[in-house]
Design an enzyme around this catalytic site. Structure first.
Site, PDB file in Angstrom:
ATOM      1  N   SER A 135      54.761  30.995  50.224  1.00  0.00           N
ATOM      2  CA  SER A 135      53.585  31.179  49.440  1.00  0.00           C
ATOM      3  C   SER A 135      52.580  32.327  50.172  1.00  0.00           C
ATOM      4  O   SER A 135      52.287  32.348  51.349  1.00  0.00           O
ATOM      5  CB  SER A 135      52.587  29.877  49.589  1.00  0.00           C
ATOM      6  OG  SER A 135      51.557  30.244  48.755  1.00  0.00           O
ATOM      7  N   LYS A 161      56.430  32.587  45.979  1.00  0.00           N
ATOM      8  CA  LYS A 161      54.904  32.213  45.328  1.00  0.00           C
ATOM      9  C   LYS A 161      53.988  33.202  45.497  1.00  0.00           C
ATOM     10  O   LYS A 161      53.543  33.354  46.862  1.00  0.00           O
ATOM     11  CB  LYS A 161      54.819  30.741  45.532  1.00  0.00           C
ATOM     12  CG  LYS A 161      53.377  30.367  45.284  1.00  0.00           C
ATOM     13  CD  LYS A 161      53.155  28.843  45.238  1.00  0.00           C
ATOM     14  CE  LYS A 161      51.872  28.213  45.928  1.00  0.00           C
ATOM     15  NZ  LYS A 161      51.812  26.799  45.994  1.00  0.00           N
ATOM     16  N   LYS A 163      49.804  34.040  45.009  1.00  0.00           N
ATOM     17  CA  LYS A 163      48.557  33.625  44.343  1.00  0.00           C
ATOM     18  C   LYS A 163      48.117  34.573  43.386  1.00  0.00           C
ATOM     19  O   LYS A 163      48.133  35.969  43.491  1.00  0.00           O
ATOM     20  CB  LYS A 163      47.650  33.574  45.669  1.00  0.00           C
ATOM     21  CG  LYS A 163      48.026  32.457  46.693  1.00  0.00           C
ATOM     22  CD  LYS A 163      47.916  30.830  45.968  1.00  0.00           C
ATOM     23  CE  LYS A 163      48.083  29.972  47.247  1.00  0.00           C
ATOM     24  NZ  LYS A 163      47.933  28.481  46.822  1.00  0.00           N
ATOM     25  N   ASP A 188      50.645  30.974  41.526  1.00  0.00           N
ATOM     26  CA  ASP A 188      49.731  29.718  41.787  1.00  0.00           C
ATOM     27  C   ASP A 188      48.135  30.174  41.491  1.00  0.00           C
ATOM     28  O   ASP A 188      47.644  31.468  42.461  1.00  0.00           O
ATOM     29  CB  ASP A 188      49.750  29.290  43.148  1.00  0.00           C
ATOM     30  CG  ASP A 188      49.152  27.995  43.372  1.00  0.00           C
ATOM     31  OD1 ASP A 188      48.078  27.632  42.564  1.00  0.00           O
ATOM     32  OD2 ASP A 188      49.025  27.376  44.500  1.00  0.00           O
ATOM     33  N   GLU A 213      51.373  27.452  38.463  1.00  0.00           N
ATOM     34  CA  GLU A 213      50.810  26.335  39.162  1.00  0.00           C
ATOM     35  C   GLU A 213      49.336  26.418  39.117  1.00  0.00           C
ATOM     36  O   GLU A 213      48.596  27.152  39.278  1.00  0.00           O
ATOM     37  CB  GLU A 213      51.199  26.455  40.526  1.00  0.00           C
ATOM     38  CG  GLU A 213      50.574  25.144  41.334  1.00  0.00           C
ATOM     39  CD  GLU A 213      51.102  25.163  42.976  1.00  0.00           C
ATOM     40  OE1 GLU A 213      51.898  26.201  43.235  1.00  0.00           O
ATOM     41  OE2 GLU A 213      50.700  24.727  43.865  1.00  0.00           O
ATOM     42  N   ASP A 238      49.194  21.002  40.510  1.00  0.00           N
ATOM     43  CA  ASP A 238      48.727  20.679  41.963  1.00  0.00           C
ATOM     44  C   ASP A 238      47.576  19.882  42.024  1.00  0.00           C
ATOM     45  O   ASP A 238      47.446  18.673  42.114  1.00  0.00           O
ATOM     46  CB  ASP A 238      48.773  22.080  42.739  1.00  0.00           C
ATOM     47  CG  ASP A 238      48.285  22.022  44.037  1.00  0.00           C
ATOM     48  OD1 ASP A 238      48.286  20.873  44.680  1.00  0.00           O
ATOM     49  OD2 ASP A 238      48.200  22.994  44.939  1.00  0.00           O
ATOM     50  N   LYS A 262      51.849  17.109  46.991  1.00  0.00           N
ATOM     51  CA  LYS A 262      51.628  17.243  48.295  1.00  0.00           C
ATOM     52  C   LYS A 262      51.445  15.896  49.013  1.00  0.00           C
ATOM     53  O   LYS A 262      50.258  15.195  48.556  1.00  0.00           O
ATOM     54  CB  LYS A 262      50.633  17.969  48.754  1.00  0.00           C
ATOM     55  CG  LYS A 262      50.708  19.558  48.286  1.00  0.00           C
ATOM     56  CD  LYS A 262      49.307  20.411  48.383  1.00  0.00           C
ATOM     57  CE  LYS A 262      49.763  21.847  47.793  1.00  0.00           C
ATOM     58  NZ  LYS A 262      48.364  22.499  47.665  1.00  0.00           N
ATOM     59  N   GLY A 290      52.410  22.547  50.388  1.00  0.00           N
ATOM     60  CA  GLY A 290      51.939  22.653  51.608  1.00  0.00           C
ATOM     61  C   GLY A 290      50.335  23.042  51.789  1.00  0.00           C
ATOM     62  O   GLY A 290      49.854  23.636  50.807  1.00  0.00           O
TER      63      GLY A 290
HETATM   64  C1  NPQ Z   1      48.297  25.444  47.158  1.00  0.00           C
HETATM   65  N1  NPQ Z   1      48.719  25.905  49.688  1.00  0.00           N
HETATM   66  O1  NPQ Z   1      49.541  25.374  46.853  1.00  0.00           O
HETATM   67  C2  NPQ Z   1      48.054  25.571  48.803  1.00  0.00           C
HETATM   68  C3  NPQ Z   1      46.657  25.905  48.835  1.00  0.00           C
HETATM   69  C4  NPQ Z   1      45.932  25.668  50.336  1.00  0.00           C
HETATM   70  C5  NPQ Z   1      50.678  27.174  50.947  1.00  0.00           C
HETATM   71  O2  NPQ Z   1      49.681  27.830  48.780  1.00  0.00           O
HETATM   72  C6  NPQ Z   1      43.506  25.970  54.431  1.00  0.00           C
HETATM   73  C7  NPQ Z   1      43.668  27.278  54.030  1.00  0.00           C
HETATM   74  C8  NPQ Z   1      43.686  24.990  53.666  1.00  0.00           C
HETATM   75  C9  NPQ Z   1      44.395  27.480  52.823  1.00  0.00           C
HETATM   76  C10 NPQ Z   1      44.965  24.183  51.689  1.00  0.00           C
HETATM   77  C11 NPQ Z   1      49.571  27.081  49.706  1.00  0.00           C
HETATM   78  C12 NPQ Z   1      44.580  25.129  52.751  1.00  0.00           C
HETATM   79  C13 NPQ Z   1      44.885  26.385  52.116  1.00  0.00           C
HETATM   80  C14 NPQ Z   1      45.675  24.422  50.531  1.00  0.00           C
HETATM   81  C15 NPQ Z   1      45.611  26.792  50.945  1.00  0.00           C
HETATM   82  O3  NPQ Z   1      47.560  25.625  46.477  1.00  0.00           O
HETATM   83 MG    MG Z   2      48.670  25.038  44.979  1.00  0.00          MG
END
Ligand code: NPQ
Ligand code: MG
Length: 370
Positions: A135, A161, A163, A188, A213, A238, A262, A290
């Site tokens: 990601s 992935k 953002k 995402d 996402e 999510d 998650k 994650g």
């Molecule tokens: C998601 N994770 O899928 C989350 C977003 C997320 C890997 O994209 C601290 C810093 C905590 C960044 C928890 C990924 C977080 C963070 C979640 C990002 O949306």
């Molecule tokens: Mg997400």
């Protein structure tokens, strides 16, 4: 097993790269580790929360408060013979899913060690290796993004992935697609759009994304269902699925075709498995997301991802993608074929390095049973 002691620790770990999403930017990872002790064994779990309530409402402060005042006192001094017992003991507390995950996960590790079984085995995992993706946060420029993707793609990750947010979406995806025509690619939005943006989001349909996402509000299911009807690209939920009940509602409404499960967001491995079972039955694809976990939370995520319904690559990168050095040994490393090997040793199957945990701890507290 009688839970003799529960320890909570607030850790700070600098990130290798700042992680930027539509909800903010993180440079130092703030997280909480939970240790449970019984019969000379220590089980570890992670409440992978963050400094502020941006991804969801929990923070290091709320997790600390709820673990210390409510969750740990409800579990310490109790007999636990199955991992689900921990979930039952914590059930009187509403919400605070990330905090619950920390403690429940520690109990899964403890019981796995006591029985000589891996957490994956305890869960009913069937895969020795799981497909993993990466990601990638919002970057300062498209050129920087393309370079980062190139690096991860060369490492062999099974999907990319990125953002997105208003102003960093269709044109960025177009240029990524142009450079990486064959890469399994998804986006995402972390709730950055509204249903009124549906026509704009539909422009993404021509880039063959595996999914979009969480485009809409973190607590919405109804608008996501309408959006899914207007997009060819599968919608993945999510933030909007924090519980089994929400998953059932999402399925009933048709809010998306894929769910990112998650364990932290849904309140533990027990609920994660229940949502997995529901989706497997309904023919809805799932994958493991994650939250920038250390090796402890990462180990639990890898175990969950070995369940048969987790058919899409997870946000489970190697430790080095986030941390200069992980707090477990061996660290998690993606294989060249875009998979990660599920540890097969007892419990989480990796060793927690106490010197590194100590060095990263900014606050610690112990709850002792009577
Ligand atoms: C998601 N994770 O899928 C989350 C977003 C997320 C890997 O994209 C601290 C810093 C905590 C960044 C928890 C990924 C977080 C963070 C979640 C990002 O949306
Ligand atoms: Mg997400």
């Amino acid at each position: 097993m009688y839970i003799e002691q529960i320890e909570i620790r607030h850790l700070e770990l600098p990130l290798v790269h700042p992680f930027e999403t539509s909800f903010g930017r993180e440079e130092v990872r703030q997280t909480i580790l939970v240790a449970v002790r019984s019969e000379g064994l220590t089980g570890w779990g992670e409440a992978a929360t963050s400094a502020g309530p941006w991804y969801e409402y929990e923070t290091v402060g709320t997790c600390w408060h709820v673990l210390r005042e409510f969750l740990a006192p409800g579990v310490v001094g109790q007999e636990v013979s199955a991992p689900e017992d921990a979930a039952r003991l914590m059930a009187p507390v509403r919400g605070h899913n990330i905090a619950k995950m920390g403690l429940e996960a520690a109990v899964w590790d403890l019981l796995g060690q006591a029985r000589g079984q891996s957490v994956a085995q305890l869960l009913g995992g069937t895969r020795p290796r799981v497909a993993v993706g990466v990601s990638i946060g919002v970057q300062p420029s498209v050129a920087a993004l393309l370079e980062r993707i190139g690096g991860f793609w060369a490492e062999g990750y099974s999907r990319i992935k990125i953002k997105i947010r208003p102003g960093w979406d269709v044109e960025v995806v177009r240029r990524v697609r142009e450079r990486f025509p064959d890469a399994p690619l998804m986006v995402d939005a972390n709730s950055a759009y509204r249903l009124a943006d549906a026509d704009h989001l539909a422009e993404l349909d021509e880039y063959g994304l595996t999914m979009i996402e969480q485009p809409l509000a973190y607590d919405d299911l109804v608008d996501h269902a309408e959006l899914q009807r207007r997009l060819r690209t599968p919608v993945c939920l999510d933030e909007s699925v924090p519980s089994l009940a929400a998953a059932r509602a999402a399925l009933a409404l048709g809010s998306g075709r894929i769910i990112n499960i998650k364990p932290g967001r849904v309140g533990g491995l027990t609920v994660a498995k229940a949502i997995h079972d529901l989706c497997l039955e309904a023919g809805i694809a799932v994958w493991c997301g994650g939250m920038l976990e250390t090796g402890v939370g990462r180990a639990h995520n890898v175990a969950v991802a070995s369940l048969p319904g987790y058919t899409l690559p997870g946000d489970i990168s190697g430790s080095a993608r986030y941390f200069h050095e992980d707090i477990v040994e061996p660290p998690f490393v993606a294989n060249e074929d875009g998979t990660m090997t599920v540890p097969s040793g007892p419990g989480i199957g990796v060793e927690v390095l106490m010197d590194r945990v100590e060095a990263a701890t900014v606050r610690g507290e112990i709850e002792i049973g009577d």
